[in-house]
Design an enzyme around this catalytic site. Structure first.
Site, mmCIF file in Angstrom:
data_model
loop_
_atom_site.group_PDB
_atom_site.id
_atom_site.type_symbol
_atom_site.label_atom_id
_atom_site.label_comp_id
_atom_site.label_asym_id
_atom_site.label_seq_id
_atom_site.Cartn_x
_atom_site.Cartn_y
_atom_site.Cartn_z
ATOM 1 N N GLY A 187 -0.379 -15.100 -73.506
ATOM 2 C CA GLY A 187 -1.746 -15.470 -73.140
ATOM 3 C C GLY A 187 -2.700 -14.298 -73.309
ATOM 4 N N ASP B 27 6.884 -17.778 -72.421
ATOM 5 C CA ASP B 27 5.617 -18.487 -72.628
ATOM 6 C C ASP B 27 5.917 -19.823 -73.305
ATOM 7 O OD1 ASP B 27 2.917 -19.213 -73.629
ATOM 8 O OD2 ASP B 27 2.404 -17.193 -72.990
ATOM 9 N N GLY C 154 -1.206 -20.086 -74.532
ATOM 10 C CA GLY C 154 -0.964 -18.789 -75.166
ATOM 11 C C GLY C 154 -0.720 -18.974 -76.659
ATOM 12 N N THR D 13 2.448 -27.160 -63.151
ATOM 13 C CA THR D 13 2.695 -25.831 -63.730
ATOM 14 C C THR D 13 2.336 -24.744 -62.726
ATOM 15 O OG1 THR D 13 2.073 -26.736 -65.863
ATOM 16 C CG2 THR D 13 2.170 -24.341 -65.708
ATOM 17 N N TYR E 232 -7.726 -26.405 -58.535
ATOM 18 C CA TYR E 232 -7.161 -25.188 -59.126
ATOM 19 C C TYR E 232 -7.118 -24.066 -58.081
ATOM 20 C CZ TYR E 232 -6.743 -20.988 -61.960
ATOM 21 O OH TYR E 232 -6.335 -19.783 -62.463
#
Ligand code: UDP
Length: 335
Positions: free
Chosen positions: A13, A34, A39, A98, A152
């Protein structure tokens, strides 16, 4: 002295790739995990052939893989997250999974093998608190759960609470770094973040979209200054068990930012003011998007412990971003 091996989740990322480059450059070894969702392998282009770099394409939700990689490393840096306004609004379930389950998997593995972990958090956890400056103990002021932005911030706060609880109850050596508006080379424009968007708009001679009346301010910090802060925190034993703001105190209004981008790119683009109620129609945000008028970090805790201070100003940040964007665009065209 033998090299330390770091496991960097999200190492392809924007921030992770710069951290990877810096750790390799000082002689350490890095394993990157990743899933290449946001990313890009190209972010590690400069280190790709490095003998101490090991890149694994996989997810932080893959418990067995995370277990194995954590076992093989000395220190974990957890940067993998679903980020960006568009991704979070379009895929709330995937983002929550995630960000919450991913962090839990990585933190639990770090605990299993007694590895030190640095968890990247975000200024979003402060929500709408506009106190200036925001200290680490500032209150979290959040809006409705119907607005993705606060989901978030909530998920990130859960990650922090989990790391802190593992530290307190089980002795996990954990450090929390709350990153404020980090910008610079390799940042993708795809997720709605302002600087890469404005720079691309200016270079393409398109209007620079400024939301609201443009008087809202932010403090932008160069990604390499953030990497420097993260490395100082990783190297400082007294950072364990603590939370640190990482960011700049140089405040700029978004309108001023747009004008500076136009000046530095020598662009002929105009500024286009986009009223908030039109933002969701034109742009990447969900309906009910809530902006923040101000967000200024207090980084005295970080400075007192490590001596860190940002070394690059807004012009440096923008010039680096502009140069990188021009280079990337040329690469894209030559392919
Ligand atoms: N913004 C803007 N034009 C854009 C994208 C963002 O004026 O094309 C504004 C946005 O409304 C906010 C500021 O820039 O006030 C910073 O937005 P960003 O998403 O980069 O960061 P955050 O709001 O999370 O601090």
């Amino acid at each position: 002295m033998t090299a330390t091996t770091y496991l960097i989740t999200g190492g392809c990322g924007f921030i992770g790739s710069h951290l990877t480059d810096a750790l390799l450059a000082r002689g350490d070894a890095v394993t990157v995990l990743d899933d290449l969702s946001t990313g890009r392998a190209a972010n590690l282009r400069q280190s790709a052939a490095h003998p101490r770099l090991h890149v694994v394409q996989g997810s932080v939700l893959d418990g067995l893989l995370v277990d194995e990689l954590t076992h093989q490393c000395d220190v974990v840096v957890h940067l993998a997250a679903a980020v960006g306004t568009r991704l979070i609004a379009d895929h709330p379930l995937r983002s929550l999974t995630t960000n919450i389950r991913g962090a839990e998997t990585v933190i639990a593995a770090a605990h299993r093998y007694r590895r030190k972990i640095l968890l990247a958090s975000s200024s979003e956890i402060y929500g709408k608190n506009t106190a200036v400056p925001l200290g680490e103990d500032a209150e979290r002021i959040l809006g409705s759960t119907a607005v993705a932005r606060w989901s978030y911030g909530t998920a990130t706060a859960v990650d922090e609470l989990m790391a802190a609880a593992y530290h307190r109850e089980r002795g996990l050596p954990a450090v929390i770094a709350r990153l404020f508006n980090t910008v610079g080379p390799r940042q993708s424009p795809a997720y709605g973040v302002v600087v890469p968007r404005l720079v691309r708009q200016a270079l393409a001679a398109r209007p620079l979209t400024v939301y609201g009346d443009g008087t809202q301010t932010r403090c932008f910090v160069h990604v390499l200054d953030v990497v420097d802060a993260l490395i100082r925190l990783l190297d400082e034993p007294l950072a364990v068990g603590q939370t640190f703001n990482v960011g700049s105190a140089e405040e700029v209004s978004i309108l001023e930012l747009a004008k500076t981008v136009i000046e530095l790119t020598r662009s002929s683009s105009p500024v286009e003011m986009v009223p908030y109620h039109e933002v969701h129609e034109k742009e990447v945000y969900e309906r009910g998007f809530e902006d923040l008028p101000r967000r200024v970090p207090d980084t005295s805790r970080l400075r007192a412990l490590t001596g860190w201070r940002p070394t690059r100003n807004l012009d440096d940040i923008l010039l680096d971003t502009i140069t990188d964007t021009i280079r990337e665009t040329a690469r894209g065209k030559s392919r």
